[in-house]
Design a protein around this motif. Structure first.
Motif, mmCIF file in Angstrom:
data_model
loop_
_atom_site.group_PDB
_atom_site.id
_atom_site.type_symbol
_atom_site.label_atom_id
_atom_site.label_comp_id
_atom_site.label_asym_id
_atom_site.label_seq_id
_atom_site.Cartn_x
_atom_site.Cartn_y
_atom_site.Cartn_z
ATOM 1 N N GLY A 24 0.820 -1.216 0.000
ATOM 2 C CA GLY A 24 0.000 0.000 0.000
ATOM 3 C C GLY A 24 0.849 1.260 0.000
ATOM 4 N N LEU A 25 1.937 1.272 0.803
ATOM 5 C CA LEU A 25 2.808 2.440 0.832
ATOM 6 C C LEU A 25 3.528 2.609 -0.503
ATOM 7 C CD1 LEU A 25 4.017 4.753 2.490
ATOM 8 C CD2 LEU A 25 5.797 3.160 3.249
ATOM 9 N N GLY A 26 3.922 1.468 -1.115
ATOM 10 C CA GLY A 26 4.594 1.558 -2.414
ATOM 11 C C GLY A 26 3.696 2.180 -3.471
ATOM 12 N N GLU A 27 2.435 1.842 -3.460
ATOM 13 C CA GLU A 27 1.515 2.411 -4.446
ATOM 14 C C GLU A 27 1.311 3.906 -4.228
ATOM 15 O OE1 GLU A 27 -1.909 0.001 -3.976
ATOM 16 O OE2 GLU A 27 -1.168 -1.612 -5.291
ATOM 17 N N LYS A 28 1.457 4.357 -2.980
ATOM 18 C CA LYS A 28 1.311 5.784 -2.692
ATOM 19 C C LYS A 28 2.600 6.559 -2.937
ATOM 20 C CE LYS A 28 -2.199 5.005 0.872
ATOM 21 N NZ LYS A 28 -3.337 5.667 0.188
ATOM 22 N N THR A 29 3.704 5.870 -3.215
ATOM 23 C CA THR A 29 4.985 6.541 -3.429
ATOM 24 C C THR A 29 5.546 6.295 -4.830
ATOM 25 O OG1 THR A 29 6.121 4.631 -2.440
ATOM 26 C CG2 THR A 29 5.613 6.499 -0.982
ATOM 27 N N GLY A 30 4.702 5.908 -5.777
ATOM 28 C CA GLY A 30 5.136 5.786 -7.167
ATOM 29 C C GLY A 30 5.423 4.381 -7.641
ATOM 30 N N PHE A 31 5.415 3.395 -6.763
ATOM 31 C CA PHE A 31 5.589 2.015 -7.207
ATOM 32 C C PHE A 31 4.283 1.532 -7.833
ATOM 33 C CE2 PHE A 31 8.863 2.566 -4.071
ATOM 34 C CZ PHE A 31 9.927 1.800 -4.513
ATOM 35 N N PRO A 112 3.746 12.261 1.007
ATOM 36 C CA PRO A 112 4.570 13.468 0.862
ATOM 37 C C PRO A 112 5.874 13.153 0.143
ATOM 38 C CG PRO A 112 3.700 13.289 3.071
ATOM 39 C CD PRO A 112 3.384 11.996 2.387
ATOM 40 N N ASP A 113 6.479 14.213 -0.372
ATOM 41 C CA ASP A 113 7.690 14.022 -1.165
ATOM 42 C C ASP A 113 8.812 13.357 -0.352
ATOM 43 O OD1 ASP A 113 6.346 15.170 -3.234
ATOM 44 O OD2 ASP A 113 7.300 17.142 -3.057
ATOM 45 N N TRP A 114 8.983 13.733 0.911
ATOM 46 C CA TRP A 114 10.094 13.183 1.690
ATOM 47 C C TRP A 114 9.907 11.700 1.969
ATOM 48 C CZ3 TRP A 114 9.464 11.174 6.604
ATOM 49 C CH2 TRP A 114 8.246 11.452 7.255
#
Length: 255
Positions: A24-31, A112-114
């Motif tokens: 889930g985090l990967g999908e929210k960070t461009g994966f 967020p970007d960071w």
């Protein structure tokens, strides 16, 4: 068997939770979905978000095992690297789960970007740590023949620090043999006749021996054993040849 079953029961829910959190985090960070073999297999696609749980959590378990490994050669450098990299991987795993759940309850589709920047470098970080730990373990395994002397020192250290370990029993020494002086009773009573026999033999030019002393005493009608004859002979010779400590007082008396 029961222990393995318990480990499986513990790993299943943890694996499901970490897998869903990282994906889930990967999908929210461009994966997301990519075509790894363009021009060769355009229809084959894979979701790159699965690289996060496989890489981070697998390496954490791998490093943790190397840190706690016993019964084989693991150098201090390897053990220290495995320790801190395992702790770091577990910490990253916890932070990743926290970030996903906070974004999820906030209904945010993008991180967020960071957070995106930090998550994007995780596969490369895990690759570097895994390669370094594997290299260290391989070098330690190659040095395994040098281990016997170190194992002996380790065993010595354990033996000296373990109060329950008894030191090896020392072989009992055989008791020392002490010379036993045999004393023969009645020698003082035989000294007068012994002196007389010794003087008679000296006048005849014969040496004083045990057999001659024994025969002469028996000729007087006295009974005597060989042991008493030997003891009497020793007393007579000691009088004839006194020790230096005994001779000095006699010389002083004569003066």
């Amino acid at each position: 068997m029961k222990r393995n079953t318990m480990l499986v029961l513990l790993a299943l829910p943890a694996g499901v939770a970490t897998w869903s959190g990282w994906v889930g985090l990967g999908e929210k960070t461009g994966f997301g979905m990519v075509t790894p073999l363009p021009g060769i297999a355009d229809g084959f696609q894979i979701n790159t978000a699965i690289t996060l749980p496989i890489g981070v959590e697998t390496y954490a378990a791998y490093a943790l095992g190397a840190w706690l490994k016993t019964g084989s050669r693991v150098s201090e450098i390897t053990r220290t690297f495995a320790k801190w990299s395992a702790v770091g991987s577990l910490a990253l795993g916890m932070l990743g789960q926290i970030a996903f759940h906070l974004l999820e309850i906030s209904a945010r589709a993008k991180a967020p970007d960071w957070i995106t920047a930090a998550v994007s470098v995780l596969p490369v970080l895990v690759l570097g740590m895994g390669a370094a730990l594997g290299h260290l373990l391989t070098c330690d395994a190659a040095k395994a023949p040098e281990l016997p002397a170190e194992r002996a020192s380790d065993l010595h250290a354990v033996a000296t620090t373990n109060p329950r370990r008894k030191p090896p029993a020392r072989a009992a020494r055989p008791p020392k043999r002490t010379a036993v002086k045999r004393t023969v009773a009645g020698i003082d009573d035989l000294m007068p006749i012994g002196r007389s026999i010794a003087a008679d033999l000296e006048d005849r030019g014969l040496s004083l021996t045990r057999d001659r002393l024994l025969k002469a005493v028996r000729d007087t009608g006295r009974s005597m054993s060989s042991d008493r004859a030997s003891a009497l002979l020793a007393r007579l010779k000691s009088e004839a040849n006194p020790s230096p400590a005994e001779a000095v007082p006699k010389q002083r008396q004569a003066a």
